[in-house]
Design an enzyme around this catalytic site. Structure first.
Site, PDB file in Angstrom:
ATOM      1  N   GLY A   1       0.387  -1.082  -0.278  1.00  0.00           N
ATOM      2  CA  GLY A   1       0.225   0.495  -0.018  1.00  0.00           C
ATOM      3  C   GLY A   1       0.691   1.462  -0.962  1.00  0.00           C
ATOM      4  O   GLY A   1       2.286   0.970  -0.660  1.00  0.00           O
TER       5      GLY A   1
ATOM      6  N   SER B   1     -16.692  10.136   0.853  1.00  0.00           N
ATOM      7  CA  SER B   1     -15.554  10.522   1.443  1.00  0.00           C
ATOM      8  C   SER B   1     -15.951  12.359   1.842  1.00  0.00           C
ATOM      9  O   SER B   1     -17.133  13.024   1.645  1.00  0.00           O
ATOM     10  CB  SER B   1     -15.072  11.191   0.463  1.00  0.00           C
ATOM     11  OG  SER B   1     -13.798  12.185   0.286  1.00  0.00           O
TER      12      SER B   1
ATOM     13  N   ARG C   1     -14.129  13.929  12.238  1.00  0.00           N
ATOM     14  CA  ARG C   1     -15.163  12.365  12.165  1.00  0.00           C
ATOM     15  C   ARG C   1     -15.580  11.906  13.586  1.00  0.00           C
ATOM     16  O   ARG C   1     -17.284  11.335  13.857  1.00  0.00           O
ATOM     17  CB  ARG C   1     -14.740  11.226  11.742  1.00  0.00           C
ATOM     18  CG  ARG C   1     -14.235  12.754  10.395  1.00  0.00           C
ATOM     19  CD  ARG C   1     -13.086  10.507   9.911  1.00  0.00           C
ATOM     20  NE  ARG C   1     -12.755  10.808   8.513  1.00  0.00           N
ATOM     21  CZ  ARG C   1     -11.854  10.506   8.090  1.00  0.00           C
ATOM     22  NH1 ARG C   1     -11.183   9.722   8.253  1.00  0.00           N
ATOM     23  NH2 ARG C   1     -11.742  11.232   6.753  1.00  0.00           N
TER      24      ARG C   1
ATOM     25  N   HIS D   1     -14.345   2.568   9.961  1.00  0.00           N
ATOM     26  CA  HIS D   1     -13.456   2.790   8.679  1.00  0.00           C
ATOM     27  C   HIS D   1     -11.934   2.929   9.185  1.00  0.00           C
ATOM     28  O   HIS D   1     -11.420   3.032   8.044  1.00  0.00           O
ATOM     29  CB  HIS D   1     -13.901   4.506   8.600  1.00  0.00           C
ATOM     30  CG  HIS D   1     -12.968   4.991   7.022  1.00  0.00           C
ATOM     31  ND1 HIS D   1     -12.871   4.723   5.980  1.00  0.00           N
ATOM     32  CD2 HIS D   1     -11.995   5.947   7.789  1.00  0.00           C
ATOM     33  CE1 HIS D   1     -12.638   5.466   5.361  1.00  0.00           C
ATOM     34  NE2 HIS D   1     -11.899   6.057   6.507  1.00  0.00           N
TER      35      HIS D   1
ATOM     36  N   GLU E   1      -0.685   2.526   8.446  1.00  0.00           N
ATOM     37  CA  GLU E   1      -1.898   2.261   9.696  1.00  0.00           C
ATOM     38  C   GLU E   1      -1.511   0.921  10.261  1.00  0.00           C
ATOM     39  O   GLU E   1      -2.522   0.798  11.133  1.00  0.00           O
ATOM     40  CB  GLU E   1      -3.658   1.689   8.031  1.00  0.00           C
ATOM     41  CG  GLU E   1      -4.880   1.841   9.679  1.00  0.00           C
ATOM     42  CD  GLU E   1      -6.055   1.610   8.514  1.00  0.00           C
ATOM     43  OE1 GLU E   1      -6.051   2.008   7.447  1.00  0.00           O
ATOM     44  OE2 GLU E   1      -6.590   1.627   8.809  1.00  0.00           O
TER      45      GLU E   1
HETATM   46  C1  LIG Z   1     -13.174   4.144   1.594  1.00  0.00           C
HETATM   47  C2  LIG Z   1     -11.624   4.281   1.919  1.00  0.00           C
HETATM   48  C3  LIG Z   1     -11.486   5.711   1.973  1.00  0.00           C
HETATM   49  C4  LIG Z   1     -10.329   6.344   2.166  1.00  0.00           C
HETATM   50  N1  LIG Z   1     -10.186   7.547   2.236  1.00  0.00           N
HETATM   51  C5  LIG Z   1      -9.027   8.114   2.161  1.00  0.00           C
HETATM   52  C6  LIG Z   1      -7.974   9.693   1.936  1.00  0.00           C
HETATM   53  O1  LIG Z   1      -9.092  10.417   1.572  1.00  0.00           O
HETATM   54  N2  LIG Z   1      -7.517   9.808   2.561  1.00  0.00           N
HETATM   55  C7  LIG Z   1      -7.035   9.119   3.737  1.00  0.00           C
HETATM   56  O2  LIG Z   1      -5.574   9.826   4.216  1.00  0.00           O
HETATM   57  N3  LIG Z   1      -7.148   8.319   3.924  1.00  0.00           N
HETATM   58  C8  LIG Z   1      -7.606   7.549   3.394  1.00  0.00           C
HETATM   59  N4  LIG Z   1      -8.328   6.663   3.853  1.00  0.00           N
HETATM   60  C9  LIG Z   1      -7.887   5.666   4.646  1.00  0.00           C
HETATM   61  C10 LIG Z   1      -6.161   5.329   4.012  1.00  0.00           C
HETATM   62  O3  LIG Z   1      -6.701   4.685   2.543  1.00  0.00           O
HETATM   63  C11 LIG Z   1      -5.516   3.978   4.588  1.00  0.00           C
HETATM   64  O4  LIG Z   1      -5.376   4.483   5.665  1.00  0.00           O
HETATM   65  C12 LIG Z   1      -4.184   3.687   4.124  1.00  0.00           C
HETATM   66  O5  LIG Z   1      -4.581   3.660   2.683  1.00  0.00           O
HETATM   67  C13 LIG Z   1      -3.610   2.605   4.370  1.00  0.00           C
HETATM   68  O6  LIG Z   1      -2.093   2.243   3.312  1.00  0.00           O
HETATM   69  P1  LIG Z   1      -0.969   1.122   4.405  1.00  0.00           P
HETATM   70  O7  LIG Z   1      -0.279   1.056   3.026  1.00  0.00           O
HETATM   71  O8  LIG Z   1      -0.881   1.646   5.546  1.00  0.00           O
HETATM   72  O9  LIG Z   1      -2.402  -0.124   4.294  1.00  0.00           O
HETATM   73  P2  LIG Z   1      -3.220  -0.984   3.565  1.00  0.00           P
HETATM   74  O10 LIG Z   1      -3.286   0.043   1.759  1.00  0.00           O
HETATM   75  O11 LIG Z   1      -4.105  -1.509   3.469  1.00  0.00           O
HETATM   76  O12 LIG Z   1      -2.033  -1.662   2.440  1.00  0.00           O
HETATM   77  C14 LIG Z   1      -1.957  -3.424   3.328  1.00  0.00           C
HETATM   78  C15 LIG Z   1      -0.681  -4.023   1.833  1.00  0.00           C
HETATM   79  O13 LIG Z   1      -0.304  -4.830   2.757  1.00  0.00           O
HETATM   80  C16 LIG Z   1      -0.782  -6.155   2.166  1.00  0.00           C
HETATM   81  N5  LIG Z   1      -0.530  -6.823   3.409  1.00  0.00           N
HETATM   82  C17 LIG Z   1      -1.738  -7.350   4.390  1.00  0.00           C
HETATM   83  N6  LIG Z   1      -1.376  -8.071   5.367  1.00  0.00           N
HETATM   84  C18 LIG Z   1      -0.566  -9.044   4.985  1.00  0.00           C
HETATM   85  C19 LIG Z   1      -0.260 -10.277   4.828  1.00  0.00           C
HETATM   86  N7  LIG Z   1      -0.362 -11.341   5.992  1.00  0.00           N
HETATM   87  N8  LIG Z   1       0.745 -10.954   3.793  1.00  0.00           N
HETATM   88  C20 LIG Z   1       1.281 -10.308   2.727  1.00  0.00           C
HETATM   89  N9  LIG Z   1       0.445  -8.933   2.437  1.00  0.00           N
HETATM   90  C21 LIG Z   1      -0.256  -8.527   3.497  1.00  0.00           C
HETATM   91  C22 LIG Z   1      -2.124  -6.134   1.814  1.00  0.00           C
HETATM   92  O14 LIG Z   1      -1.169  -7.131   0.341  1.00  0.00           O
HETATM   93  C23 LIG Z   1      -1.518  -4.213   1.022  1.00  0.00           C
HETATM   94  O15 LIG Z   1      -0.680  -4.549   0.119  1.00  0.00           O
HETATM   95  C24 LIG Z   1      -9.919   5.561   3.146  1.00  0.00           C
HETATM   96  C25 LIG Z   1      -9.796   4.626   4.119  1.00  0.00           C
HETATM   97  C26 LIG Z   1     -10.458   3.520   3.132  1.00  0.00           C
HETATM   98  C27 LIG Z   1     -11.133   2.345   3.753  1.00  0.00           C
END
Ligand SMILES: Cc1cc2nc3c(=O)[nH]c(=O)nc-3n(C[C@H](O)[C@H](O)[C@H](O)COP(=O)(O)OP(=O)(O)OC[C@H]3O[C@@H](n4cnc5c(N)ncnc54)[C@H](O)[C@@H]3O)c2cc1C
Length: 637
Positions: A42, A284, A330, A401, A425
């Site tokens: 992500g 959003s 929120r 969320h 996250e």
């Molecule tokens: C609908 C929605 C809209 C949002 N809009 C916004 C916004 O406008 N602005 C904002 O700031 N935030 C927003 N958020 C929050 C934000 O999108 C997330 O907090 C953020 O994208 C998380 O990013 P990340 O890289 O931490 O995790 P993620 O994007 O969830 O990526 C997780 C990664 O870990 C991998 N993974 C997980 N577990 C395993 C495992 N056991 N083995 C191998 N791989 C694994 C997955 O394959 C993925 O690649 C939104 C959230 C949602 C639900």
């Protein structure tokens, strides 16, 4: 255990700079001698893997989707905050810092938050350089809009698909390194255990989701960017695949879990419409720039929106919070929506919804401008509900969320297991008890592009690594553990589907550990969850085998972990005898119904140590101190 957040001291403006200077460096020629495992692609994991490889480290990167660019981050709609002050409307790094500490209800570390605000400006430059197509004004400057909890416009956006565009930027940077041979990419590969050797994180055990092959990968450090655990509630705005497995299994190896009960409920989601539903859809927060939230003044008013005259409408957020209006944070917006529905003033068939109305904005600006700003969100709403939001107000209701809790990390983003880093996250770090909108993308990219690439070198340069290979006993034990869980799930051969258990768990969590909590309800949930977990292992039915693509098996492992995590969340919520941010204990509220913190007794990060399934975990506390933004009752009036 003494928890050391390793936060620098001295003037807050220079803490990160001084800290970085004091970190040890790995010289360019030595970087290629190290291997770093990054789980997640992500915004956090993708940006970290690309940046570490760019620096010269060997990176092994993992995700469970078929492509790194399908990580849940792609769903983010509204935008990303940065203190650029392009609007000249009074923004600054200090103001973003202040808004975030206050927005998080004084439950985040000041040093981390200040660093985040500082780095926010670099993120935008980096993404623009990558070609991320942020919205622009007529002049050509990047455009901004407002998000909750702020009185300035500091949110950069790319229509309603900011996450997708940012992820494409990170993904291209990652692909470049895959092409260069610096990143070894493993898609459709799920991490199912952490390998800890002599107290240090040295690798992971994975399952190939296409073939079922269980394999181990070793390195010098492990980075988890595995996202949030909101799906413990079954219904949430998260992608269906989001789960807690990676961080939960690391927790079981000794990584403390920070603030597990801090979950965010987003006020603007399409309401639940029936039992068959497996997912909720976010509308959003950006919509609250122009949409006005209201309900009928009178309880039980079943007239359609257009039949309710202006004088019989209650724009409750504007009425109660004139300074921030519809853009209160929120937690505040969600609680107020719940309370007007509890008063019997909810709208729609279930009466569990409030209106988000664009009538006035369309009259003022024209439908064309609204379409330009939110067109894809309006289309999505119409496709799901069959109603045209240009002519009828949207119906919205709060939904799970985001999770502010996650593995505890210090200022360097290292967990309590040396060599284990947690970013995005998946960690607990920057948002306190309530994240402000558009700050998750900011944190994920700050961690991945800017913080981790600096801090991880210090660990590598100051640690002597013994050579390890996959014949090591710790590797064999972890592999055996993974195989045993798979076997046990397949052999249960019970009567109920994984989903039915997950749904039941979600209901318990929403009812007793959701938007409002109380001691009695939490104790009730703490009785129910272990019973459900015990029944699950006895009676779950997982079809298929372990040697093939088997999504039922994948889900079964994730739900097993949710069933353990849920208990910890309730314990944490019960321990915190106060209300703060998204953690609203009904017993602790002000006369106006706002969250009442107890700074005297609860001004700490709770960090829980695993002591075995069904055994009481041990609570450690990291005290929080505030030198700059002094704790006060949050007011958005
Ligand atoms: C609908 C929605 C809209 C949002 N809009 C916004 C916004 O406008 N602005 C904002 O700031 N935030 C927003 N958020 C929050 C934000 O999108 C997330 O907090 C953020 O994208 C998380 O990013 P990340 O890289 O931490 O995790 P993620 O994007 O969830 O990526 C997780 C990664 O870990 C991998 N993974 C997980 N577990 C395993 C495992 N056991 N083995 C191998 N791989 C694994 C997955 O394959 C993925 O690649 C939104 C959230 C949602 C639900």
């Amino acid at each position: 255990m003494e928890l050391d957040g390793k936060c620098p001291t001295g003037p807050i403006e220079t803490r990160w700079e001084r800290h970085r200077f004091n970190l040890k460096l790995v010289n360019p020629a030595n970087k290629r001698k190290y291997t770093i495992i990054v789980v997640g692609t992500g915004l956090a994991g993708g940006s970290a893997a690309a940046s570490l490889a760019e620096l010269g480290y060997n990176v092994k990167c993992f995700c469970f989707q078929d492509s790194p660019r399908r990580a849940h981050s792609i769903a983010a709609q509204g935008g990303i905050n940065a203190a650029k002050n392009y609007h000249n409307d009074g923004d600054s790094i200090y103001r973003l810092f202040y808004d975030t500490v206050k927005g998080g209800d004084f439950r985040a570390r000041e040093s981390n938050v200040y660093r985040l605000a500082q780095i926010s400006v670099n993120i935008i430059d980096q993404c623009v350089a990558q070609g991320v197509p942020f919205a622009r004004e007529y002049s050509g400057y990047l455009d901004n809009r407002s998000f909750g909890g702020a009185q300035v416009s500091r949110t950069f956006y790319a229509r309603g698909q900011t996450g997708q565009q940012l992820l494409l930027g990170a993904y291209q940077a990652l692909e470049r390194q895959i092409g260069a041979g610096q990143v070894e990419m493993h898609s459709r590969t799920e991490m199912l255990d952490l390998i800890v050797i002599e107290g240090r994180a040295r690798g992971i055990v994975t399952r190939d989701l296409m073939t079922g092959k269980v394999e181990s990968f070793l390195g010098d450090a492990v980075v988890l960017g595995t996202g949030g655990y909101g799906n413990v509630f079954y219904l949430s705005t998260n992608a269906k695949g989001c789960n807690t497995t990676a961080i939960w299994r690391a927790h079981k190896h000794g990584a403390l879990f920070g603030n597990p009960c801090f979950t965010q409920i987003h006020p603007t989601c399409i309401p639940v419409s029936g039992e068959y539903q497996s997912k909720l859809t976010l509308m959003s927060e950006s919509l609250r720039n122009d949409g006005r939230v209201w309900v009928p003044l009178k309880a039980g008013d079943k007239r359609s929106a257009s039949q309710i005259p202006e004088g019989e409408r209650d724009y409750f957020l504007e009425r109660k919070y004139p300074s921030f209006g519809n853009l209160v944070p929120r937690d505040v917006a969600s609680r107020n929506a719940k309370s007007v529905c509890d008063e019997g003033r909810g709208v729609g068939e279930t009466s569990l919804a409030v209106y988000l109305d664009f009538r006035d904005a369309i009259q003022r600006l024209g439908a064309g401008v609204i379409k330009e700003r939110y067109g894809n969100l309006f289309d999505m709403y119409e496709r799901i509900t069959g109603e045209d939001p240009y002519n009828n107000p949207m119906r919205i209701y709060p939904a799970i969320h985001y999770t502010m809790g996650g593995l505890w990390v210090d200022y360097n983003l290292m967990a309590t297991i040396p060599g284990l880093y947690v970013i995005g996250e998946a960690n607990f770090s920057d948002h306190g008890a309530n994240r402000l909108g558009a700050s998750a993308l900011m944190q994920g990219l700050a961690d991945g592009y800017f913080v981790l690439p600096n801090t991880i070198g210090d660990y590598l340069a100051s640690t002597k690594f013994d050579k390890v290979d996959t014949s090591h006993a710790a590797v064999k034990d972890a592999e055996a553990n993974v195989c045993a869980i798979t076997k046990r799930l397949l052999e249960a051969k019970g009567r109920r589907s994984v989903d039915s258990y997950h749904r039941e768990l979600g209901k318990i969590m929403w009812e007793y550990c959701g938007m409002a909590r109380n001691a009695e309800g939490l104790k009730h949930a703490l009785g129910k969850i272990p019973e459900l977990r015990e029944q699950y292992w006895r009676d779950v039915k997982v079809l298929g085998t372990g040697d093939e693509l088997n999504q039922s098996l994948e889900k079964a492992g994730r739900v097993a972990d949710f069933l353990e995590l849920a208990e910890l969340m309730c314990l944490d919520a019960l321990d915190r005898n106060e209300s703060c941010g998204g953690h609203f204990r009904e017993e602790y509220q002000t006369p106006e119904g706002e969250a009442a913190r107890d700074d005297e007794c609860h001004c700490y990060v709770s960090a829980w140590e695993f002591k075995g399934v069904g055994s009481a975990p041990q609570l450690h506390k990291e005290p929080l101190t505030f030198e700059y933004v002094h704790p006060a009752q949050r007011s958005y009036k």
